[in-house]
Design an enzyme around this catalytic site. Sequence first.
Site, PDB file in Angstrom:
ATOM      1  N   GLU A  44      51.631  30.686  55.168  1.00 18.10           N
ATOM      2  CA  GLU A  44      51.861  30.810  53.730  1.00 18.10           C
ATOM      3  C   GLU A  44      50.585  30.538  52.939  1.00 18.10           C
ATOM      4  O   GLU A  44      49.857  29.586  53.229  1.00 18.10           O
ATOM      5  CB  GLU A  44      52.965  29.833  53.317  1.00 18.10           C
ATOM      6  CG  GLU A  44      53.467  30.005  51.902  1.00 18.10           C
ATOM      7  CD  GLU A  44      54.693  29.136  51.621  1.00 18.10           C
ATOM      8  OE1 GLU A  44      55.335  29.338  50.583  1.00 18.10           O
ATOM      9  OE2 GLU A  44      54.997  28.258  52.452  1.00 18.10           O
ATOM     10  N   CYS A 174      58.801  30.751  54.305  1.00 14.76           N
ATOM     11  CA  CYS A 174      59.022  29.322  54.497  1.00 14.76           C
ATOM     12  C   CYS A 174      60.407  28.847  54.078  1.00 14.76           C
ATOM     13  O   CYS A 174      61.361  28.964  54.827  1.00 14.76           O
ATOM     14  CB  CYS A 174      57.935  28.528  53.766  1.00 14.76           C
ATOM     15  SG  CYS A 174      57.807  26.797  54.298  1.00 14.76           S
TER      16      CYS A 174
END
Length: 718
Positions: A44, A174
């Site tokens: 991420e 996520c």
Amino acid sequence: MGHLITLATSLNQWALDFQGNYERIMESIEIAKGRGATLRVGPELEIPGYGCLDHFLEGDTVLHSWEVLAKILASDATMGIVCDIGMPVVHKNVIYNCRVIIHDRKILLIRPKMWLANDGNYRELRFFTPWQKHRQWEDHYLPRIIQAVTKQIKVPFGDAVVSTVDTCIGAELCEELFTPASPHILMGLDGVEIFTNSSGSHHELRKLYRRVELIKEATLKLGGIYLYANQQGCDGDRLYYDGCAMIAVNGRVVAQGSQFSLNDVEVVTATVDIEDVRAHRAVSSRSMQAASAERYHRVEVDFALTSGKFDEVSEADMVGLIGSKSIPVRYHSPEEEIALGPACWLWDYLRRSRTQGYFIPLSGGIDSCATAVIVYSMCRLVSEAAARGDIQVISDARRIAGEPEDSDYIPIDPKEFSSRIFHTCYMGTENSSVETRRRAKQLAEAIGSYHTDLNMDSIVTAVLNLFSFVTGARPQFRSHGGSAAENLALQNIQARLRMVLAYMFAQLLPWVRGRNGGLLVLGSANVDERHLRGYLTKYDCSSADINPIGGISKTDLKKFIAYAEGAFDLPILRSFLDAVPTAELEPITENYVQSDEADMGMTYDELSVFGRLRKVDKCGPYSTFTKLIHEWGSFLSPLQIAEKVKLFFFEHARNRHKMTTLTPAYHAESYSPDDNRFDLRPFLYPSRFPWQFKKIDEVAAALPDRSNQGAVNKTKIE
């Protein structure tokens, strides 16, 4: 039938290190292509680093992210492979946390995050806005630096999927895996076969199991291939991102990366058969739900992830075909997690701060012992990486150890490396015991640290003489007839002077040894006694640069020391486990030896229970009491439980202000009291909680005593 080569990567990114982050991304792509992969997924926000925090609100962060992406797009490395890359994107003046999916110098799709992490350590809603137009997309007009490379003016932006010649790819980010209605469910019902998840998930003791179960569950009922990429390392804050990239097929983990590593780049690959997904989905009930599923917009790309024909699959691919096999997931014990996680975090912090090592005051107690052993564990990891020929680790180790650029030094002996970069000191007073001094010295010898030993009585006496000269009064310890105020002040003088000495030694010891630079001071206050209850002196030797055990309970630290005794071959650690924890700030007499648990009025195990109830279970004083009536009622009376609850909340409230000056600590526990990030509670309380405590007292008085002691008393009465 065709075979699909997929992969996930773990990168050790650093917030705002755009050049270093770019180089690690490019290396991961090169490794992926070298293994024949046609899809690469990164962690991420990998371009700027996940931990930029309020820097995400700055236009510079977004600008530099586009500049890095332009270099990636212009590179030949990204030709012939689909890459899923993370960065912030401003769309219609709104900042989004995005995945940018690219192929052959084109942007296929920008997919913004829809469900943001906004509790615990995370404040994503402070920086980003969630994409709320589910299964909808818009045109995003690209900046000119990107247009010059891609020859595109606009690209799709939103909740869409990518359709290749042979399959369909959907992205999750996520937190979206952790939500009850995860996007992969609806995407899978609409025919998406490959799910990517780019994560910035931090290490916490015993946390990995939940993550693995969610990854497996994502495709167990649904069917599909799940690629999980997580950042690994310290990207500039209290968190350590623990990697453990994974690939799962139909609920089975088929590939797993390391959870703790000093590697800057780690690529995990698997060769799987896409037909396994289609066979797994050939279930009537699933087909009925899929037939009525809402449609996702498909961004089409003329590229195949598979080889297309079975006879075109290489022999290497056949050997690597693991889609029908599962592997046992590797879990570390909590003791191993303590040995590895904080050690990796310390290494990143040391090499990136460009200092020359660490310094810690060794007290002879288990907390500073555990901190020192974690540093030794770091030295062991460095030596192991150097023995494997890790060029980056060797280069960093040479610089930290003060070696010249042309040196051929390789840190293959952890004790020898420790002697160069780790400095310990025993700061004794007249209240210190022979035993703690001896334990500190023997531990330093066992782990190889550069150790000094001193008595600071003259400094303490000088401070007391100054006070007496100015006021005409001289405070005394309680054992010498002094008041509680005098006794506390005399203890705090010693503790605070140790902090002053620690920083002086940290700044000057390299100079004493003929070297340049300075050392970072390590704190050694654990999460329970000092942070949770406030059993520490403000601005004493717990005040340091960083604290590797600040998020770890005393109970877990004891287990870690017991583990390290054998795993690290350190027999001296047994004496630390057998010793009674003591601050050694009061005089030892025939009738009195200071004890931490006696001073606190509760045990370390009890403190851990209070911490979890207060933070994890979100209990106030009364709720804590009602829960403990059930948990402790068999061995404590309601009145005894009430007293313990009131004592804890009184002391916690009274000392809460100390949390505002906590040394930044490695986050390892779900009940960390760090008020700067994790535990957002006030620091001025009505510490006697009159309403709450009165209700506890009323209920405690009315409840029957179910404890063993109560049964004994009842028998005596009868």
